[in-house]
Design a protein around this motif. Structure first.
Motif, PDB file in Angstrom:
ATOM      1  N   TYR A  22       0.802  -1.231   0.000  1.00 56.24           N
ATOM      2  CA  TYR A  22       0.000   0.000   0.000  1.00 56.24           C
ATOM      3  C   TYR A  22       0.832   1.277   0.000  1.00 56.24           C
ATOM      4  CZ  TYR A  22      -3.941  -3.074   0.815  1.00 56.24           C
ATOM      5  OH  TYR A  22      -4.889  -4.049   0.670  1.00 56.24           O
ATOM      6  N   LYS A  23       2.083   1.213  -0.415  1.00 55.92           N
ATOM      7  CA  LYS A  23       2.903   2.428  -0.350  1.00 55.92           C
ATOM      8  C   LYS A  23       2.394   3.530  -1.295  1.00 55.92           C
ATOM      9  CE  LYS A  23       6.586   0.795  -3.357  1.00 55.92           C
ATOM     10  NZ  LYS A  23       7.794   0.011  -3.405  1.00 55.92           N
ATOM     11  N   ILE A  24       1.593   3.173  -2.285  1.00 53.74           N
ATOM     12  CA  ILE A  24       0.999   4.176  -3.188  1.00 53.74           C
ATOM     13  C   ILE A  24       0.117   5.165  -2.407  1.00 53.74           C
ATOM     14  CG2 ILE A  24      -0.945   2.657  -3.795  1.00 53.74           C
ATOM     15  CD1 ILE A  24       0.660   5.165  -6.212  1.00 53.74           C
ATOM     16  N   ILE A  25      -0.433   4.742  -1.280  1.00 56.27           N
ATOM     17  CA  ILE A  25      -1.290   5.642  -0.501  1.00 56.27           C
ATOM     18  C   ILE A  25      -0.474   6.837  -0.010  1.00 56.27           C
ATOM     19  CG2 ILE A  25      -2.608   5.830   1.669  1.00 56.27           C
ATOM     20  CD1 ILE A  25      -3.733   3.050   1.042  1.00 56.27           C
ATOM     21  N   ASN A  26       0.756   6.595   0.443  1.00 56.16           N
ATOM     22  CA  ASN A  26       1.609   7.715   0.855  1.00 56.16           C
ATOM     23  C   ASN A  26       2.187   8.469  -0.330  1.00 56.16           C
ATOM     24  OD1 ASN A  26       1.363   7.586   3.624  1.00 56.16           O
ATOM     25  ND2 ASN A  26       2.863   5.925   3.780  1.00 56.16           N
ATOM     26  N   SER A  27       2.636   7.724  -1.325  1.00 55.06           N
ATOM     27  CA  SER A  27       3.308   8.408  -2.432  1.00 55.06           C
ATOM     28  C   SER A  27       2.357   9.213  -3.312  1.00 55.06           C
ATOM     29  CB  SER A  27       4.116   7.425  -3.269  1.00 55.06           C
ATOM     30  OG  SER A  27       3.280   6.445  -3.796  1.00 55.06           O
ATOM     31  N   SER A  28       1.035   9.034  -3.139  1.00 59.44           N
ATOM     32  CA  SER A  28       0.083   9.817  -3.944  1.00 59.44           C
ATOM     33  C   SER A  28      -0.466  11.004  -3.158  1.00 59.44           C
ATOM     34  CB  SER A  28      -1.069   8.916  -4.396  1.00 59.44           C
ATOM     35  OG  SER A  28      -1.767   8.426  -3.270  1.00 59.44           O
ATOM     36  N   GLN A  29       0.089  11.252  -1.987  1.00 59.10           N
ATOM     37  CA  GLN A  29      -0.415  12.312  -1.106  1.00 59.10           C
ATOM     38  C   GLN A  29      -0.456  13.707  -1.732  1.00 59.10           C
ATOM     39  OE1 GLN A  29       1.922  11.934   2.420  1.00 59.10           O
ATOM     40  NE2 GLN A  29       0.202  11.244   3.655  1.00 59.10           N
ATOM     41  N   ASN A  30       0.467  13.985  -2.654  1.00 62.82           N
ATOM     42  CA  ASN A  30       0.531  15.324  -3.240  1.00 62.82           C
ATOM     43  C   ASN A  30      -0.492  15.576  -4.334  1.00 62.82           C
ATOM     44  OD1 ASN A  30       2.587  16.006  -1.534  1.00 62.82           O
ATOM     45  ND2 ASN A  30       4.191  15.347  -2.959  1.00 62.82           N
ATOM     46  N   GLU A  31      -1.222  14.556  -4.708  1.00 60.30           N
ATOM     47  CA  GLU A  31      -2.253  14.748  -5.726  1.00 60.30           C
ATOM     48  C   GLU A  31      -3.381  15.604  -5.140  1.00 60.30           C
ATOM     49  OE1 GLU A  31      -2.804  13.994  -9.092  1.00 60.30           O
ATOM     50  OE2 GLU A  31      -4.523  15.240  -8.551  1.00 60.30           O
ATOM     51  N   LEU A  32      -3.655  16.750  -5.780  1.00 58.80           N
ATOM     52  CA  LEU A  32      -4.621  17.699  -5.211  1.00 58.80           C
ATOM     53  C   LEU A  32      -6.061  17.249  -5.379  1.00 58.80           C
ATOM     54  CD1 LEU A  32      -3.020  21.062  -6.351  1.00 58.80           C
ATOM     55  CD2 LEU A  32      -3.030  20.076  -4.053  1.00 58.80           C
ATOM     56  N   THR A  77      -5.698   6.760  -8.916  1.00 58.10           N
ATOM     57  CA  THR A  77      -4.271   6.422  -9.039  1.00 58.10           C
ATOM     58  C   THR A  77      -3.958   5.223  -8.144  1.00 58.10           C
ATOM     59  OG1 THR A  77      -3.784   8.760  -9.370  1.00 58.10           O
ATOM     60  CG2 THR A  77      -1.922   7.350  -8.778  1.00 58.10           C
ATOM     61  N   ILE A  78      -4.511   5.248  -6.939  1.00 54.10           N
ATOM     62  CA  ILE A  78      -4.295   4.147  -5.989  1.00 54.10           C
ATOM     63  C   ILE A  78      -4.891   2.850  -6.538  1.00 54.10           C
ATOM     64  CG2 ILE A  78      -4.944   3.286  -3.693  1.00 54.10           C
ATOM     65  CD1 ILE A  78      -4.747   6.290  -2.774  1.00 54.10           C
ATOM     66  N   ILE A  79      -6.119   2.955  -7.076  1.00 54.66           N
ATOM     67  CA  ILE A  79      -6.780   1.767  -7.623  1.00 54.66           C
ATOM     68  C   ILE A  79      -5.974   1.183  -8.785  1.00 54.66           C
ATOM     69  CG2 ILE A  79      -8.839   0.968  -8.879  1.00 54.66           C
ATOM     70  CD1 ILE A  79     -10.447   2.956  -7.084  1.00 54.66           C
ATOM     71  N   ASP A  80      -5.508   2.058  -9.682  1.00 56.50           N
ATOM     72  CA  ASP A  80      -4.713   1.574 -10.828  1.00 56.50           C
ATOM     73  C   ASP A  80      -3.478   0.822 -10.350  1.00 56.50           C
ATOM     74  OD1 ASP A  80      -6.409   2.525 -12.701  1.00 56.50           O
ATOM     75  OD2 ASP A  80      -5.257   4.318 -13.203  1.00 56.50           O
ATOM     76  N   ASN A  81      -2.842   1.362  -9.322  1.00 59.14           N
ATOM     77  CA  ASN A  81      -1.633   0.727  -8.784  1.00 59.14           C
ATOM     78  C   ASN A  81      -1.956  -0.658  -8.201  1.00 59.14           C
ATOM     79  OD1 ASN A  81       0.133   0.173  -6.246  1.00 59.14           O
ATOM     80  ND2 ASN A  81       1.403   1.496  -7.544  1.00 59.14           N
TER      81      ASN A  81
END
Ligand SMILES: [Zn+2]
Length: 203
Positions: free
Chosen positions: A62-72, A80-84
Motif C-alpha cells: 500500500y505504499k501508493i497511498i503515501n506516495s500519492s499524497q501530493n495529488e490535489l 491512481t491508488i486503484i490503478d496501482n
C-alpha cells in the motif's frame, strides 16, 4: 488616476472586494473537482478490507497511498491508488509449486486415467467433470487470488502446462476465477472485476 474621481475608485474597490469574497465563499462549488469532499480514510479502509476479504492470497503493497499524497484532486488520487493495486493484482505470479489437496480414489471414474493423458491440444471429454470435482476440492476458492467464485466464473488452470509435460490429472489442476483467467492468459486485462469493485468505493 485623478481623472477618474474618488467615487469611481471607491466603488471599484468595493466591487473587487465583493467579487473576491464571493469567489472565496463559493470556492468549493466553483472548483468542484478540486474540492470534492471525499472521506479518504473511509476509502482507504474500504479498499483494504475488500482486498483482504476477497483476494487474501495476493500480498498487496500500500505504499501508493503515501506516495500519492501530493495529488490535489482527491478523486484522481483514489483512481491512481486503484490503478496501482490492480497492476499489482495483474503482476503477481501464480504459485505453481504447491500440491493441491488429494481427492479420494473412490471419487474417480472409469475413464479418469485414460482421459488424463493429453491428446494434442484437445481438452479431455470429461473436462467439465474434472472442473466440478476440482471446484469442490478447492471449495470454489480461486487458488491464485483467494476469491470465492461462482460456478459460472470458475476456470481450470494447469499447474504444469501441457507443453511442459503437464497432464489432466486432478493433482495438476486448480480452479481460478474469471479475473485470474484473464491475467494468466493475458486477455481482456482492461475489464477486470476487481477494478469495478474498487472503483465503487470512490464516491
Ligand atoms: Zn482469482
Amino acid at each position: 488616476m485623478a481623472f477618474l474621481g474618488n467615487d469611481f475608485i471607491i466603488s471599484s474597490t468595493i466591487l473587487i472586494v465583493v467579487i473576491f469574497s464571493f469567489l472565496y465563499i463559493y470556492r468549493k462549488k466553483i472548483f468542484k473537482a478540486y474540492y470534492q469532499e471525499i472521506d479518504f480514510d473511509l476509502f482507504e479502509k474500504q479498499i483494504k478490507e475488500y482486498l483482504q476479504t476477497n483476494h487474501p492470497k495476493i500480498n498487496f503493497n500500500y505504499k501508493i497511498i503515501n506516495s500519492s499524497q501530493n495529488e490535489l484532486n482527491p478523486k484522481t488520487r483514489c483512481y491512481t491508488i486503484i490503478d496501482n493495486l490492480v497492476e499489482q493484482f495483474i503482476n503477481t505470479d501464480i504459485d505453481t509449486n504447491f500440491t493441491p489437496r488429494p481427492i479420494s480414489q473412490n471419487q474417480l471414474w472409469d475413464s479418469y486415467t485414460f482421459n488424463a493423458k493429453p491428446i494434442g491440444t484437445k481438452l479431455p471429454d470429461d473436462w467439465a467433470k474434472r472442473k466440478m470435482v476440482v471446484a469442490v476440492r478447492d471449495n470454489n476458492i480461486c487458488q491464485r487470488c483467494g476469491i470465492h467464485t461462482k460456478p459460472e466464473n470458475i476456470h481450470l488452470f494447469l499447474l504444469k502446462s501441457i507443453k511442459d509435460g503437464g497432464q489432466f490429472y486432478l493433482e495438476n489442476l486448480i480452479i481460478i476465477c474469471k479475473d485470474c483467467q484473464k491475467v494468466t492468459t493475458k486477455k481482456d486485462l482492461k475489464y477486470l472485476n476487481i477494478k469495478d469493485e474498487l472503483n465503487s468505493f470512490v464516491q
